[in-house]
Design a protein around this motif. Structure first.
Motif, PDB file in Angstrom:
ATOM      1  N   LEU A  36       0.826  -1.210   0.000  1.00  0.00           N
ATOM      2  CA  LEU A  36       0.000   0.000   0.000  1.00  0.00           C
ATOM      3  C   LEU A  36       0.861   1.261   0.000  1.00  0.00           C
ATOM      4  CD1 LEU A  36      -2.923  -0.982   2.378  1.00  0.00           C
ATOM      5  CD2 LEU A  36      -2.951  -0.808  -0.113  1.00  0.00           C
ATOM      6  N   GLY A  37       2.033   1.198   0.611  1.00  0.00           N
ATOM      7  CA  GLY A  37       2.954   2.333   0.563  1.00  0.00           C
ATOM      8  C   GLY A  37       3.432   2.602  -0.854  1.00  0.00           C
ATOM      9  N   LYS A  38       3.788   1.529  -1.558  1.00  0.00           N
ATOM     10  CA  LYS A  38       4.245   1.684  -2.944  1.00  0.00           C
ATOM     11  C   LYS A  38       3.113   2.161  -3.853  1.00  0.00           C
ATOM     12  CE  LYS A  38       8.529   0.836  -2.771  1.00  0.00           C
ATOM     13  NZ  LYS A  38       9.497   1.832  -3.210  1.00  0.00           N
ATOM     14  N   VAL A  39       1.933   1.563  -3.693  1.00  0.00           N
ATOM     15  CA  VAL A  39       0.787   1.947  -4.524  1.00  0.00           C
ATOM     16  C   VAL A  39       0.400   3.403  -4.250  1.00  0.00           C
ATOM     17  CG1 VAL A  39      -1.681   1.540  -4.910  1.00  0.00           C
ATOM     18  CG2 VAL A  39      -0.103  -0.389  -4.834  1.00  0.00           C
ATOM     19  N   SER A  40       0.327   3.772  -2.980  1.00  0.00           N
ATOM     20  CA  SER A  40      -0.066   5.152  -2.667  1.00  0.00           C
ATOM     21  C   SER A  40       0.997   6.160  -3.103  1.00  0.00           C
ATOM     22  CB  SER A  40      -0.390   5.302  -1.186  1.00  0.00           C
ATOM     23  OG  SER A  40       0.734   5.020  -0.401  1.00  0.00           O
ATOM     24  N   ALA A  41       2.268   5.792  -3.007  1.00  0.00           N
ATOM     25  CA  ALA A  41       3.325   6.699  -3.467  1.00  0.00           C
ATOM     26  C   ALA A  41       3.250   6.902  -4.976  1.00  0.00           C
ATOM     27  CB  ALA A  41       4.696   6.153  -3.082  1.00  0.00           C
ATOM     28  N   GLY A  42       3.106   5.814  -5.717  1.00  0.00           N
ATOM     29  CA  GLY A  42       2.991   5.922  -7.169  1.00  0.00           C
ATOM     30  C   GLY A  42       1.746   6.687  -7.584  1.00  0.00           C
ATOM     31  N   PHE A  43       0.633   6.412  -6.915  1.00  0.00           N
ATOM     32  CA  PHE A  43      -0.628   7.082  -7.231  1.00  0.00           C
ATOM     33  C   PHE A  43      -0.530   8.575  -6.915  1.00  0.00           C
ATOM     34  CE2 PHE A  43      -5.087   8.218  -6.551  1.00  0.00           C
ATOM     35  CZ  PHE A  43      -5.662   7.688  -7.688  1.00  0.00           C
ATOM     36  N   THR A  44       0.109   8.917  -5.803  1.00  0.00           N
ATOM     37  CA  THR A  44       0.228  10.322  -5.410  1.00  0.00           C
ATOM     38  C   THR A  44       1.085  11.111  -6.393  1.00  0.00           C
ATOM     39  OG1 THR A  44      -0.041   9.724  -3.089  1.00  0.00           O
ATOM     40  CG2 THR A  44       0.945  11.867  -3.542  1.00  0.00           C
ATOM     41  N   VAL A  45       2.188  10.536  -6.827  1.00  0.00           N
ATOM     42  CA  VAL A  45       3.042  11.235  -7.800  1.00  0.00           C
ATOM     43  C   VAL A  45       2.284  11.434  -9.116  1.00  0.00           C
ATOM     44  CG1 VAL A  45       5.143  11.035  -9.179  1.00  0.00           C
ATOM     45  CG2 VAL A  45       5.196  10.491  -6.751  1.00  0.00           C
ATOM     46  N   CYS A  46       1.574  10.407  -9.553  1.00  0.00           N
ATOM     47  CA  CYS A  46       0.775  10.540 -10.780  1.00  0.00           C
ATOM     48  C   CYS A  46      -0.342  11.564 -10.586  1.00  0.00           C
ATOM     49  CB  CYS A  46       0.186   9.189 -11.165  1.00  0.00           C
ATOM     50  SG  CYS A  46       1.391   7.991 -11.727  1.00  0.00           S
ATOM     51  N   LEU A  47      -0.926  11.600  -9.392  1.00  0.00           N
ATOM     52  CA  LEU A  47      -1.997  12.545  -9.092  1.00  0.00           C
ATOM     53  C   LEU A  47      -1.491  13.983  -9.126  1.00  0.00           C
ATOM     54  CD1 LEU A  47      -4.996  12.458  -8.340  1.00  0.00           C
ATOM     55  CD2 LEU A  47      -4.300  12.511  -5.948  1.00  0.00           C
ATOM     56  N   ILE A  48      -0.303  14.205  -8.637  1.00  0.00           N
ATOM     57  CA  ILE A  48       0.284  15.551  -8.680  1.00  0.00           C
ATOM     58  C   ILE A  48       0.509  15.983 -10.129  1.00  0.00           C
ATOM     59  CG2 ILE A  48       2.376  16.875  -8.137  1.00  0.00           C
ATOM     60  CD1 ILE A  48       2.498  15.212  -5.500  1.00  0.00           C
ATOM     61  N   ALA A  49       1.066  15.092 -10.931  1.00  0.00           N
ATOM     62  CA  ALA A  49       1.282  15.418 -12.347  1.00  0.00           C
ATOM     63  C   ALA A  49      -0.055  15.675 -13.049  1.00  0.00           C
ATOM     64  CB  ALA A  49       2.035  14.286 -13.036  1.00  0.00           C
ATOM     65  N   LEU A  50      -1.060  14.879 -12.727  1.00  0.00           N
ATOM     66  CA  LEU A  50      -2.382  15.041 -13.325  1.00  0.00           C
ATOM     67  C   LEU A  50      -3.028  16.360 -12.899  1.00  0.00           C
ATOM     68  CD1 LEU A  50      -4.602  13.732 -15.033  1.00  0.00           C
ATOM     69  CD2 LEU A  50      -5.402  12.619 -12.958  1.00  0.00           C
ATOM     70  N   ALA A  51      -2.869  16.728 -11.642  1.00  0.00           N
ATOM     71  CA  ALA A  51      -3.433  17.999 -11.164  1.00  0.00           C
ATOM     72  C   ALA A  51      -2.787  19.172 -11.892  1.00  0.00           C
ATOM     73  CB  ALA A  51      -3.235  18.118  -9.654  1.00  0.00           C
ATOM     74  N   ILE A  52      -1.488  19.109 -12.081  1.00  0.00           N
ATOM     75  CA  ILE A  52      -0.790  20.182 -12.813  1.00  0.00           C
ATOM     76  C   ILE A  52      -1.307  20.254 -14.249  1.00  0.00           C
ATOM     77  CG2 ILE A  52       1.453  20.879 -13.747  1.00  0.00           C
ATOM     78  CD1 ILE A  52       2.672  19.723 -11.115  1.00  0.00           C
ATOM     79  N   LEU A  53      -1.449  19.100 -14.903  1.00  0.00           N
ATOM     80  CA  LEU A  53      -1.968  19.091 -16.276  1.00  0.00           C
ATOM     81  C   LEU A  53      -3.394  19.627 -16.346  1.00  0.00           C
ATOM     82  CD1 LEU A  53      -0.624  15.683 -17.633  1.00  0.00           C
ATOM     83  CD2 LEU A  53       0.030  17.982 -18.376  1.00  0.00           C
ATOM     84  N   ASN A  54      -4.226  19.259 -15.382  1.00  0.00           N
ATOM     85  CA  ASN A  54      -5.604  19.765 -15.365  1.00  0.00           C
ATOM     86  C   ASN A  54      -5.643  21.275 -15.233  1.00  0.00           C
ATOM     87  OD1 ASN A  54      -7.187  17.561 -15.813  1.00  0.00           O
ATOM     88  ND2 ASN A  54      -7.614  17.158 -13.675  1.00  0.00           N
ATOM     89  N   ILE A  55      -4.826  21.820 -14.354  1.00  0.00           N
ATOM     90  CA  ILE A  55      -4.810  23.270 -14.159  1.00  0.00           C
ATOM     91  C   ILE A  55      -4.295  23.974 -15.414  1.00  0.00           C
ATOM     92  CG2 ILE A  55      -3.693  25.134 -12.850  1.00  0.00           C
ATOM     93  CD1 ILE A  55      -3.930  23.253 -10.379  1.00  0.00           C
TER      94      ILE A  55
END
Length: 184
Positions: A36-55
């Motif tokens: 869950l640490g690995k999954v959440s870390a990978g998901f969070t980094v992708c989420l940050i990149a996605l948030a930047i792209l959305n903005i």
């Protein structure tokens, strides 16, 4: 998706080196915490990149459509992201985690996930022989119909997104079992 595929290789690269992998299995860390640490870390980094792209895309839409009368709302970007991208991203991260633990190396995940993207993006012919993009089971891309202003979700898209979330949870649970088994 391509960014996630390449970025996630870095997430597991250090862990799968021989000495690190063995050391991780000797620590009093549960399989759930590690996976869950690995999954959440990978998901969070992708989420940050996605948030930047959305903005960025929202701002570009505001700038370039201000005189055309199109209404552009940030909320529409957020809702579309939650419905059509986040389940896909969760599936990519969970599949990558599974591949990395099965092979004890994250590098086989890159070509396998690229093949998964190709499968998800392929079109096909319907019963009448018309070529188009219809929903594929467990596809990690949502293709919309060819009409430019028709933004209705394609058939099977929301159902597929629900299945992706369920499949991701199942893959994460399987990955935890693999981690436990390798620990013994």
């Amino acid at each position: 998706m391509l960014f996630a595929t390449i970025m996630l290789a870095v997430l597991f690269l250090q862990d799968t080196k021989k000495h690190t992998y063995e050391l991780l299995h000797t620590k009093p860390m549960s399989a759930g915490k590690y996976v869950l640490g690995k999954v959440s870390a990978g998901f969070t980094v992708c989420l940050i990149a996605l948030a930047i792209l959305n903005i960025v895309f929202w701002a570009l839409c505001l700038i370039y459509t201000k005189d055309s009368g199109f209404e552009v709302r940030l909320w529409d970007f957020v809702v579309s992201t939650v419905l059509y991208i986040l389940p896909n991203m969760l599936m990519i991260v969970s599949v990558y985690t599974l591949i990395s633990l099965i092979f004890k190396n994250p590098l086989p995940g890159v070509p396998l996930l690229i093949l998964y993207m190709v499968y998800s993006n392929m079109g096909g012919r319907n019963a009448e022989g018309v070529y188009g993009y219809w929903g594929r089971p467990f596809a990690i891309m949502v293709r919309f119909p060819g009409q430019f202003f028709d933004t209705a979700p394609p058939p099977m898209a929301l159902l597929n997104q629900s299945f992706l979330i369920l499949a991701s949870v199942a893959i994460i649970l399987i990955t935890m079992q693999i981690w436990k088994r390798r620990r013994m």
